[in-house]
Scaffold this active site. Structure first.
Site, PDB file in Angstrom:
ATOM      1  N   LYS A 158       4.972 -17.632   8.394  1.00 52.15           N
ATOM      2  CA  LYS A 158       4.500 -17.592   6.999  1.00 52.15           C
ATOM      3  C   LYS A 158       5.656 -17.777   6.036  1.00 52.15           C
ATOM      4  O   LYS A 158       6.800 -17.411   6.332  1.00 52.15           O
ATOM      5  CB  LYS A 158       3.724 -16.305   6.710  1.00 52.15           C
ATOM      6  CG  LYS A 158       4.499 -15.049   6.931  1.00 52.15           C
ATOM      7  CD  LYS A 158       3.620 -13.831   6.670  1.00 52.15           C
ATOM      8  CE  LYS A 158       4.344 -12.570   7.047  1.00 52.15           C
ATOM      9  NZ  LYS A 158       3.569 -11.370   6.846  1.00 52.15           N
ATOM     10  N   HIS A 208      -6.636   0.124  14.372  1.00 50.85           N
ATOM     11  CA  HIS A 208      -5.880   0.583  13.208  1.00 50.85           C
ATOM     12  C   HIS A 208      -5.834   2.102  13.281  1.00 50.85           C
ATOM     13  O   HIS A 208      -6.860   2.765  13.211  1.00 50.85           O
ATOM     14  CB  HIS A 208      -6.571   0.132  11.912  1.00 50.85           C
ATOM     15  CG  HIS A 208      -5.908   0.660  10.671  1.00 50.85           C
ATOM     16  ND1 HIS A 208      -5.293  -0.146   9.760  1.00 50.85           N
ATOM     17  CD2 HIS A 208      -5.761   1.924  10.214  1.00 50.85           C
ATOM     18  CE1 HIS A 208      -4.790   0.599   8.791  1.00 50.85           C
ATOM     19  NE2 HIS A 208      -5.068   1.860   9.042  1.00 50.85           N
ATOM     20  N   ARG A 292       0.180   7.118  -1.399  1.00 46.77           N
ATOM     21  CA  ARG A 292      -0.862   7.741  -2.231  1.00 46.77           C
ATOM     22  C   ARG A 292      -1.757   8.583  -1.338  1.00 46.77           C
ATOM     23  O   ARG A 292      -1.631   8.554  -0.122  1.00 46.77           O
ATOM     24  CB  ARG A 292      -1.723   6.626  -2.857  1.00 46.77           C
ATOM     25  CG  ARG A 292      -2.337   5.757  -1.772  1.00 46.77           C
ATOM     26  CD  ARG A 292      -3.444   4.853  -2.252  1.00 46.77           C
ATOM     27  NE  ARG A 292      -4.201   4.359  -1.126  1.00 46.77           N
ATOM     28  CZ  ARG A 292      -3.957   3.223  -0.475  1.00 46.77           C
ATOM     29  NH1 ARG A 292      -2.986   2.435  -0.856  1.00 46.77           N
ATOM     30  NH2 ARG A 292      -4.701   2.867   0.554  1.00 46.77           N
TER      31      ARG A 292
END
Lengths: 457, 77
Positions: A158, A208, A292
């Site tokens: 990429k 995940h 967060r």
């Protein structure tokens, strides 16, 4: 201890933060846009300040208006929630510069973890496994061929200057790679004026798994992991804790690596270190750290008995961590589902509207975090999350049964929601067996779309 | 006067991104099926296509304005 907190957010998370603050005796100030005058967080806070028009850019993302509201109401602190300004380093800096406490990490910590290459470097330096690939830019094919030894195939190439998925190529073998690399270089140079490329191993089938950490700038602990592999378009829809995929040895390795990273960057507050877990290779890799409180934090609260938002407020108020690692233990299993204002029978089209009647599930081990009330009109301007239904039970099997029971109690009239998806998932053998990965749900949806109308069992 | 209404509640955008020009300028001709803007509903974007033709379009809703379903976005002559 903080005395008066402004909540720079809306929706269920604003309600969640107000509750935590009030439980600690901290006064609360809500902010709201013109579209949210009737919102639950406005009703529950001790005070509320209008900060502008519906567009988030003019209200919930308007740093000047939020700071003015905080100063005008005499707040000593600001909690950013998730989304909006939660991971905006300039906002953290601006709150601090105004003499207020930002309930979260420093601007520098947010900046470091927000920069993918820097975060990857920090993780590597802390001994946290990272996805095999280049450490920064690769400028020539000779260097690139060396990196292939670590990555194998398929490999992703990429553009260093790209973003948002632009300039990405995947090579399946060496022949494709030899062809694709110079092409990607030329394209990156033409498109971005910078021919630098990154390379990364492609992990095709992974779970995940993420680790919750709490830190006070000096010490850090983990609160175990969450399994968030059930995703649609990279959005988590169903989250669990603990993960059924980890051995206790691997759990220790994963969770302690997250603590090492938090310590290495001097982290303060609640954070989440996200990993891909390649079950076949029995390997986990760092993806990123979110600085967060996360949407799915309640599953961790259910299995540990902690109030993570309250802990954030205590840390921000200057208290050292109250808990040692040995104080955090896991009891049972928890599952959360995200009830969105979307119609699963119509490819999850958004469905804002007015709640006509509402029946909220209850009983042992059931929690409902939401901003809904009967008569509430859901505005179309913000994300579609309406509520999170969380269940807790002794075992995973019992938690799934309890989830199905709680979903059958839940009734939201006037809106379409993703409830039918979760009823179907709770009844699915693969879900019951815990046998899925991050791309499993997309395939399942193609086959099972017809089962997602509310009228069917 | 024929009008183009918003099919959905949300935020109206006159171009596909801040860097691109508007789909239509005031005074442009509009054919049936032409895209005249986008409505963002809960972070998803939907094209607004004209169901009527006209020789000149006049927008009455501004870029990034909130709209309700049925709100008049533009008039045609």
């Amino acid at each position: 201890m903080l005395k008066k907190l402004l909540i720079a957010n809306r929706g269920e998370i604003a309600v969640r933060i107000i509750r935590a603050a009030q439980d600690l005796g901290i006064a609360t100030v809500a902010v709201y846009s013109d579209a949210d005058a009737t919102a639950l967080h406005v009703q529950l806070a001790d005070e509320a300040v209008n900060i502008g028009p519906p567009a988030a850019k003019k209200s919930y993302l308007n740093i000047a208006a939020i700071l003015k509201a905080a100063v005008d109401t005499g707040c000593d602190s600001v909690h950013p929630g998730y989304g909006f300004l939660a991971e905006n380093a300039s906002f953290s800096d601006a709150v601090t510069a105004a003499g207020l406490v930002f309930v979260g990490p420093s601007g520098d910590a947010i900046r470091l973890m927000g920069d993918k290459v820097a975060a990857r470097g920090a993780a590597h330096a802390a001994g946290v496994p990272i996805v095999p690939g280049s450490m920064g830019r690769v400028d020539g094919i000779v260097a690139a061929r060396h990196i292939l030894i670590d990555t194998g195939f398929p490999v992703m190439i990429k553009a260093a200057a790209g973003g948002g998925g632009r300039g990405i190529r995947i090579a399946q073998d060496l022949a494709e790679f030899e062809h694709a690399f110079p092409q990607a270089q030329a394209e990156a140079l033409a498109a971005f004026g910078d021919g630098g490329l990154y390379m990364e191993k492609v992990i095709t089938k992974a779970r995940h798994i993420e680790v919750q950490v709490l830190a006070d700038g000096t010490d850090a602990i983990h609160c175990f992991e969450r399994e968030c592999s059930l995703q649609r378009r990279r959005q988590k829809v169903w989250e669990e804790a603990p993960s059924m995929a980890l051995s206790s040895h691997l759990r220790d390795a994963l969770c302690s690596s997250a603590v090492r990273l938090a310590l290495a960057v001097g982290y303060s507050g609640a954070g989440t270190v996200e990993y891909l877990y390649d079950e076949d290779a029995n390997q986990f890799y760092f993806i990123e750290m979110n600085t967060r409180i996360q949407v799915e934090h309640p599953v961790t609260e259910m299995i540990t008995g902690l109030d993570l938002v309250a802990e954030m407020l205590r840390i921000a108020g200057g208290e050292p961590l109250r808990l040692a690692q040995a104080d955090v233990t896991v009891k049972g299993h928890a599952i959360e589902v995200r009830l969105n204002a979307e119609d699963p029978a119509r490819d999850f089209a958004p469905f804002p509207g007015t709640v006509e009647s509402l029946r909220i599930p209850g009983g042992p081990g059931v929690r409902f975090d939401s901003m809904l009330y009967p008569g509430y009109t859901v505005p179309p301007f913000y994300d579609s999350l309406l509520a999170k239904l969380i269940v807790h039970a002794e075992t995973r099997e019992a938690a799934i049964t309890r989830m199905a029971r709680a979903l059958s109690e839940l009734q939201i009239d006037g809106l379409k929601t993703t409830k039918p998806l979760f009823a179907a998932l709770a009844a699915d053998p693969s879900v019951q067996a815990g046998d899925f990965h991050t791309r499993w749900l997309e395939g399942w949806l193609e086959v099972n779309a017809a089962r997602l109308t509310p009228l069917q069992p | 006067m024929p009008v183009i209404q918003s099919p959905l509640p949300g935020t109206f955008y006159r171009s596909s991104s801040p860097e691109t020009p508007p789909f239509k300028q005031d005074g442009d001709a509009v054919a049936v099926g032409d895209v005249i803007g986008l409505i963002e509903v809960m972070k998803s974007f939907h094209e607004v296509k004209s169901e009527v033709a006209g020789s000149a379009i006049t927008f009455v809703t501004d870029n990034e304005d909130p709209v309700m379903a049925g709100a008049v976005l533009a008039e045609l002559s």
